[in-house]
Design an enzyme around this catalytic site. Structure first.
Site: not given
Length: 451
Positions: A100, A240, A242, A244
């Site tokens: 992340s 962010d 990743d 999500d």
């Protein structure tokens, strides 16, 4: 027997590559995951982010899965919500390789069952850890096979089908991908929409050369804020690492609180499904349940954390859920979190009317808030008790301990104090009618915590 307590977290596996995570260990995790889900599914779908270590670790995990006789469907480069889409649409368990917003030296694994159902400590992750620690048994049967599948176009089409932007006025939007997976997904999702995208940091680079890919830290949206003002954009969106989570700034470059976004999207979802249930965690603004109720919905309050949100969504049949951390969950997206879908909702709402985003979101921003304030303490329990003792004896004060300590004061102000699960920290969130009242309450609580 390896000790995995430092890297197997509440919701995922995460650690420093080369020190805590390597290919051999990740192969074992893949084999253990295969053992867990073998009775449920014939294959596992695997995706990975742009970190240098991600392709190799994803391949090691795939080797572990196929060693246990299950097949692998590799979707290659993907955002986390793209992996959830693949898990949901293919009805297969999944594994996503990402850390992340963590620095480049980290990587990790987010796993889910078929239909993007989360795997956490209580839903399989502890079992996977135990299997790896005890040694994964060898499988004597035939190895599984690996195939590749590109789901990006299908993912984009699915999202665009959920949010109709065909009637939107033309918009100019700055998107800061932070060198993360938003740079991979945004061009395809936004292709053909009445939206001019001004890209920032779309180059996939797991070393994060421009700033950390964590838009909740104000330092990481400074470039986005400046660019929105410079080009006269209608809004800015930051993802962010990743992709999500998404964070929104208005046409002035001012941040829009995730609570306001939660309320805005909730109202749109309730218009499609009147009387529906909306989940909000206990740190979102109290304006969220107020607005949900005013629009005929049923607000349900939960603990912080995606496993709690998703479990409560499943239990109640909720249509949408939002968190203060800019995670947004949709029933129509297998109850999984997707920042991209939330961003499309915001842009659709903006494009359906002629006013600026600041005017649109002001209706959903009713109170002042402190944001999360962290304090390092030697004894979390003692400090929590000191705060509870100080406020609990006051007239008209209500306490609850659903998640940490929430203190509701006469007049509407409230705060929540929660211990970190992984660090010696207490996390404080305060909300009140105005900034002065917030600061006064912050000062009072911190004086107890930090004494």
């Amino acid at each position: 027997m390896p000790d995995l307590s430092g890297i197997v977290k509440a919701y995922d596996i995460r650690g420093v590559v080369g020190e805590q995570l390597d290919a051999a260990l990740v192969r074992d995790f893949g084999a253990a995951f295969a053992l867990l889900i073998k009775p449920e599914a014939p294959a596992v779908v695997i995706g990975h982010d742009m970190r240098d270590s991600s392709p190799g670790l994803a391949a090691a995990f795939a080797d572990g899965v196929t060693s246990q006789g299950l097949d692998v469907v590799s979707i290659g480069l993907a955002s986390t919500d793209q992996l959830y889409f693949a898990s949901g649409s293919l009805n297969l368990p999944g594994a996503m390789f990402t850390a992340s917003h963590n620095p480049a030296k980290y990587n990790g694994i987010k796993m889910c069952r078929a239909g993007a159902s989360p795997v956490g400590q209580d839903t399989g992750l502890a079992e996977i850890r135990d299997t790896v620690e005890q040694g994964v048994p060898e499988f004597e049967g035939q190895r599984g096979t690996t195939s590749e599948r590109d789901v990006l176009a299908d993912y984009a089409a699915y999202l665009r089908n959920l949010v109709d932007l065909s009637g939107s006025r033309p918009l100019k939007i700055v998107v800061d991908a932070g060198n993360g997976m938003g740079g991979h997904t945004v061009p395809t999702v936004f292709d053909g929409l009445p939206i001019e995208v001004v890209p920032m940091y779309f180059e996939l680079d797991g070393s994060f050369p421009n700033h950390e890919a964590n838009p909740l830290d104000p330092a990481n949206i400074v470039d986005l804020q400046a660019k929105v003002r410079e080009v006269g954009a209608d809004a800015g969106v930051a993802f962010d690492g990743d992709a999500d989570r998404c964070f929104i700034v208005d046409e002035r470059g001012e941040p829009v609180s995730p609570s306001a976004i939660t309320a805005l999207v909730a109202v749109r979802e309730l218009a499609k499904d009147p009387g529906g249930t909306i989940i909000h965690n206990l740190i979102t603004s109290k304006g969220v349940p107020e607005i949900v109720a005013e629009h005929g919905g049923k607000p349900v309050r939960t603990r912080v954390g995606h496993s709690f949100i998703k479990a409560e969504m499943a239990r109640t049949g909720a249509i949408f859920g939002g968190e203060h951390s800019a995670h947004y969950y949709f029933r129509d997206f297998w109850r999984a979190d997707t920042g991209m879908l939330a961003a499309l909702h915001v842009l659709a709402a903006l494009g359906e009317q002629n006013g600026p985003l600041s005017e649109l979101t002001s209706a959903y921003s009713r109170y002042a808030a402190s944001g999360e304030i962290n304090s390092t303490v030697d004894d979390q329990v003692a400090k929590m008790m000191a705060v509870k003792d100080s406020f609990g004896t006051r007239s008209g004060v209500e306490l609850d301990e659903l998640d940490g300590l929430t203190v509701q004061l006469p007049g509407g102000a409230w705060f929540n104090l929660r211990p970190s699960n992984t660090e010696p920290l207490l996390r404080l969130n305060v909300e009140a009618a105005n900034a002065e009242a917030v600061q006064g309450l912050v000062d009072e609580v911190l004086a107890i915590i930090r004494s």
